[in-house]
Design a protein around this motif. Sequence first.
Motif, mmCIF file in Angstrom:
data_model
loop_
_atom_site.group_PDB
_atom_site.id
_atom_site.type_symbol
_atom_site.label_atom_id
_atom_site.label_comp_id
_atom_site.label_asym_id
_atom_site.label_seq_id
_atom_site.Cartn_x
_atom_site.Cartn_y
_atom_site.Cartn_z
ATOM 1 N N CYS A 177 54.528 25.505 11.792
ATOM 2 C CA CYS A 177 54.333 24.081 12.084
ATOM 3 C C CYS A 177 53.248 23.548 11.147
ATOM 4 O O CYS A 177 52.339 24.269 10.735
ATOM 5 C CB CYS A 177 53.902 23.904 13.537
ATOM 6 S SG CYS A 177 55.186 24.292 14.752
ATOM 7 N N THR A 181 49.682 19.458 13.871
ATOM 8 C CA THR A 181 50.599 19.684 14.987
ATOM 9 C C THR A 181 50.270 21.029 15.637
ATOM 10 O O THR A 181 49.514 21.839 15.090
ATOM 11 C CB THR A 181 52.067 19.702 14.528
ATOM 12 O OG1 THR A 181 52.314 20.871 13.720
ATOM 13 C CG2 THR A 181 52.411 18.454 13.732
ATOM 14 N N GLN A 183 52.255 24.189 18.430
ATOM 15 C CA GLN A 183 53.469 24.630 19.106
ATOM 16 C C GLN A 183 53.081 25.813 19.997
ATOM 17 O O GLN A 183 52.782 26.897 19.505
ATOM 18 C CB GLN A 183 54.506 25.030 18.049
ATOM 19 C CG GLN A 183 55.935 25.138 18.557
ATOM 20 C CD GLN A 183 56.160 26.367 19.396
ATOM 21 O OE1 GLN A 183 56.157 26.284 20.631
ATOM 22 N NE2 GLN A 183 56.345 27.518 18.767
ATOM 23 N N CYS A 194 57.155 21.366 17.357
ATOM 24 C CA CYS A 194 55.810 21.192 16.801
ATOM 25 C C CYS A 194 55.327 19.788 17.166
ATOM 26 O O CYS A 194 55.771 18.804 16.578
ATOM 27 C CB CYS A 194 55.827 21.364 15.282
ATOM 28 S SG CYS A 194 56.514 22.947 14.725
ATOM 29 N N GLU A 195 54.455 19.687 18.149
ATOM 30 C CA GLU A 195 54.006 18.392 18.645
ATOM 31 C C GLU A 195 52.758 17.930 17.907
ATOM 32 O O GLU A 195 51.839 18.719 17.666
ATOM 33 C CB GLU A 195 53.719 18.488 20.144
ATOM 34 C CG GLU A 195 54.952 18.835 20.976
ATOM 35 C CD GLU A 195 54.642 18.887 22.457
ATOM 36 O OE1 GLU A 195 53.447 18.704 22.812
ATOM 37 O OE2 GLU A 195 55.573 19.107 23.244
ATOM 38 N N LYS A 196 52.736 16.644 17.588
ATOM 39 C CA LYS A 196 51.558 16.084 16.930
ATOM 40 C C LYS A 196 50.347 16.156 17.860
ATOM 41 O O LYS A 196 50.473 15.936 19.066
ATOM 42 C CB LYS A 196 51.817 14.629 16.541
ATOM 43 C CG LYS A 196 52.853 14.444 15.454
ATOM 44 C CD LYS A 196 53.038 12.972 15.146
ATOM 45 C CE LYS A 196 54.081 12.775 14.063
ATOM 46 N NZ LYS A 196 54.291 11.336 13.758
ATOM 47 N N CYS A 197 49.200 16.464 17.274
ATOM 48 C CA CYS A 197 47.964 16.447 18.049
ATOM 49 C C CYS A 197 47.730 15.025 18.567
ATOM 50 O O CYS A 197 47.849 14.048 17.817
ATOM 51 C CB CYS A 197 46.787 16.896 17.173
ATOM 52 S SG CYS A 197 46.883 18.611 16.645
ATOM 53 N N CYS A 211 45.894 22.284 19.647
ATOM 54 C CA CYS A 211 45.037 21.351 18.928
ATOM 55 C C CYS A 211 43.610 21.478 19.455
ATOM 56 O O CYS A 211 43.397 21.924 20.581
ATOM 57 C CB CYS A 211 45.543 19.920 19.101
ATOM 58 S SG CYS A 211 47.194 19.646 18.393
ATOM 59 N N GLY A 224 48.535 13.303 15.273
ATOM 60 C CA GLY A 224 48.794 14.148 14.113
ATOM 61 C C GLY A 224 47.590 14.326 13.219
ATOM 62 O O GLY A 224 47.721 14.453 11.999
ATOM 63 N N ASN A 319 54.140 14.075 8.257
ATOM 64 C CA ASN A 319 53.110 14.871 8.935
ATOM 65 C C ASN A 319 51.795 14.879 8.176
ATOM 66 O O ASN A 319 50.844 15.552 8.562
ATOM 67 C CB ASN A 319 53.593 16.317 9.125
ATOM 68 C CG ASN A 319 54.592 16.411 10.237
ATOM 69 O OD1 ASN A 319 54.441 15.759 11.266
ATOM 70 N ND2 ASN A 319 55.633 17.220 10.046
#
Length: 333
Positions: A177, A181, A183, A194-197, A211, A224, A319
């Motif tokens: 990722c 981000t 995961q 993969c999630e954005k911060c 994060c 992100g 990203n």
Amino acid sequence: FGQSKYLSAEADCTPCTSRLSCSVTGLTAPDGGCEPGYYCPTGSRSSRGEGPGAICPKGNYCVANSSSPVLCSVGTYNGLLGQSICAQCDVGSYCETPGLIAVTALCPKGHWCGDGATTPQECPAGYSLNTMGATSATDCTTCAAGTFHPDSGSAECIKCVIGSYQDQRGQTACKDCDAGTAQPVEGATEISACEKCHAGKYQPVKGRGFCVECGDGFYAPLEGNTECAKCDAGTKGNGARGAASAEIACTACTAGTFNPTPSHSSCTACPDGKTSTTVGATSEATCCAAGECAGKKDAVVSEWSAWGGCSATCRATTNDHSGRQTRTRGITA
């Protein structure tokens, strides 16, 4: 046997030729050959090798007119007596040394063995095989999405670790990722895992499962984030962690103090004998001796302006969140 007349003793007779047999007395030449499945060295008294010869032993073969047993070659075996040929190694097994009386072993996991195999053949990297005795390369199975294996000959594929994913089959590695981000689970199959911060958090490194909260004196207003913004000079961190805005993270230095450095957690008091009427001072130059500050008013700090425009790199289309938004506020005495 003897080919000359007037021999005076048995010792004058010639021993029967190897690969042949001399089954009766008074012969002038060998009277037969050696049967398949038997061996006849020099001096054999029958077609089955009586005397110095014998039946062919296990792990060997003896064709017709053999003078000695021959070891079964690699890839074959023989578990019976008196055989003229060796058997091909059973499919799903392998025979790795000469002279075997049975197969060496079943083909192990992660491998396959065709007919007459001398060694197991490995399934390629990115594949696995979790059963023994496989007979063909088609028995190898591709690693599913969310898994991988970098090595050949694997019994099982490996789940992608946290901070990574794999959206294709048959792969030898997983994809990290991006920075900004996180995961948090194993075996992710899509980049969407993969999630954005969130605002107030950041992650500067690729391939992470979580994060990190912005520390005291820092904040992050966007998603992100790969880093946090610093509280401005003239302010101090107020102890808040994971702050999403300067209003939450930062407090202006009070009158009589100053701070020239962004992100500090404290303001510095004016030297002894000096004070200041300025709020949000960034320099010791605002400090004045007693009596010199007469008539000065406390500084007035205006409200923050609205956020300005964002450069393309900090939009959600990528990203890479290295762009910046800016805003301002005024301080007047």
